[in-house]
Design an enzyme around this catalytic site. Structure first.
Site, PDB file in Angstrom:
ATOM      1  N   ASP A  34       1.438  -6.153   3.333  1.00  0.00           N
ATOM      2  CA  ASP A  34       0.035  -6.531   3.138  1.00  0.00           C
ATOM      3  C   ASP A  34      -0.183  -8.040   3.083  1.00  0.00           C
ATOM      4  O   ASP A  34      -1.325  -8.499   3.089  1.00  0.00           O
ATOM      5  CB  ASP A  34      -0.510  -5.915   1.846  1.00  0.00           C
ATOM      6  CG  ASP A  34      -0.720  -4.412   1.945  1.00  0.00           C
ATOM      7  OD1 ASP A  34      -0.684  -3.877   3.070  1.00  0.00           O
ATOM      8  OD2 ASP A  34      -0.911  -3.771   0.887  1.00  0.00           O
ATOM      9  N   LYS A  37      -8.294  -6.515  -1.059  1.00  0.00           N
ATOM     10  CA  LYS A  37      -8.584  -5.749   0.151  1.00  0.00           C
ATOM     11  C   LYS A  37      -8.864  -4.304  -0.218  1.00  0.00           C
ATOM     12  O   LYS A  37      -8.437  -3.790  -1.256  1.00  0.00           O
ATOM     13  CB  LYS A  37      -7.430  -5.821   1.156  1.00  0.00           C
ATOM     14  CG  LYS A  37      -6.080  -5.275   0.670  1.00  0.00           C
ATOM     15  CD  LYS A  37      -5.906  -3.768   0.795  1.00  0.00           C
ATOM     16  CE  LYS A  37      -4.545  -3.298   0.305  1.00  0.00           C
ATOM     17  NZ  LYS A  37      -4.463  -1.831   0.142  1.00  0.00           N
TER      18      LYS A  37
END
Length: 309
Positions: free
Chosen positions: A137, A10
């Site tokens: 996350d 990401k």
């Protein structure tokens, strides 16, 4: 019998950080974009829990029960009365300790893979709940695409993306501790009024339109000053990317990876070449987003760096 899951890296196109909470965490407005750098997590029945890893910097990956992949397997096993006896093999391609959620991706990948291997039939909500317990996350690594994360970043709302965004990532010669970066953020902000974190509407609009110029004007990272304070050399990498023609340059998450938004694959190749020649970073990668979240695929074969958990 085995199951392999592919999980993406990401980049944080926006990371707005609030003041430290009483529990030590920070409220965030975290706009994630999954990009096409992947780890692959393969799980196979075993006599006990074991973690192995192969790929770039595999020797830096913990292979004991501190690894998020091992913790994910144990968490799912505990919920469903399984033994948790499984061999987890991680084929690394996401940079290690680079601010791109590689460890979180491995946790999400192991969770999805073990769910499929054991046939637990966990709902999406249950899997996301376990992800949130594992780390801020990890839920996004499961979901992929683009999303706004609030709270610690684990409460997700999917965001529309109207096109493909091209990126260059420069990996630094050493790592940065995420807790240390947050501590430095607190130190730098001491005595100032830190506003409540809010997602940028122009940024969300740029994602929805697929407009790289508008996105470049809106990207931001509140942790960047702290990362640069602890790792001043990153400023040279950011400058090299700007000089090479990147539309925007920022530290990815807590760093130390730096991310460069570019217009197209040709621009990505040009910026990557310039960064590689600049002497300001260790390695350079290109990728595009959005990318799918944790996805079951066929099992690959890999050479193995191995240690018992």
């Amino acid at each position: 019998m085995s199951v392999t899951v592919r999980v993406p890296a990401k980049v944080n196109v926006q990371l707005a950080v609030g003041a430290a909470r009483p529990d030590g965490f920070h409220d965030l407005a975290n706009v994630f974009l999954a990009v096409g750098l992947y780890d692959e997590v393969t799980v196979t029945p075993a006599d006990g829990l074991r973690v192995t890893c192969a790929g770039p910097d595999a020797a830096e990956v913990p292979l004991d029960r501190t690894n998020l992949a091992a913790r994910a397997a144990e968490a799912l096993a505990a919920r469903y009365g399984r033994s948790g006896a499984v061999h987890i093999h991680i084929a690394k391609d996401i940079p290690v300790a680079g601010g791109m959620a590689g460890g979180s991706a491995d946790g999400a990948g192991a969770l999805v893979a073990c769910d499929a291997l054991w046939g637990t039939g966990a709902s999406r909500a249950e899997l996301l709940d376990i992800c949130a317990e594992l780390g801020s996350d990890v839920p996004f690594s499961l979901v992929g695409g683009a999303a706004l994360g609030i709270g610690r970043g684990e409460k997700l709302t999917a965001m529309e993306v109207g096109g493909t965004f091209h990126w260059v990532f420069a990996m630094a010669g050493r790592g940065l501790s995420t807790p240390a970066v947050f501590r430095e953020f607190d130190r730098l902000g001491e005595g100032t009024g830190i506003p409540e974190p809010v997602a940028s509407q122009p940024l969300l609009d740029a994602l929805a339109k697929g407009d790289p110029d508008a996105l470049a004007a809106a990207v931001s990272n509140d942790l960047q000053p702290a990362a640069l304070s602890l790792f001043p050399e990153l400023a040279d990498t950011l400058a090299a990317g700007h000089t090479a023609g990147a539309l925007a340059a920022l530290v990815s998450g807590s760093g130390p990876t730096t991310a460069f938004l570019v217009r197209d694959p040709e621009s990505a190749a040009k910026v990557a070449q310039a960064l590689a020649a600049s002497g300001t970073c260790r390695t350079v990668r290109t990728a595009a987003g959005p990318a799918a979240g944790a996805t079951v695929i066929d099992r690959p074969s890999h050479e193995v760096h191995e240690s018992p958990a």
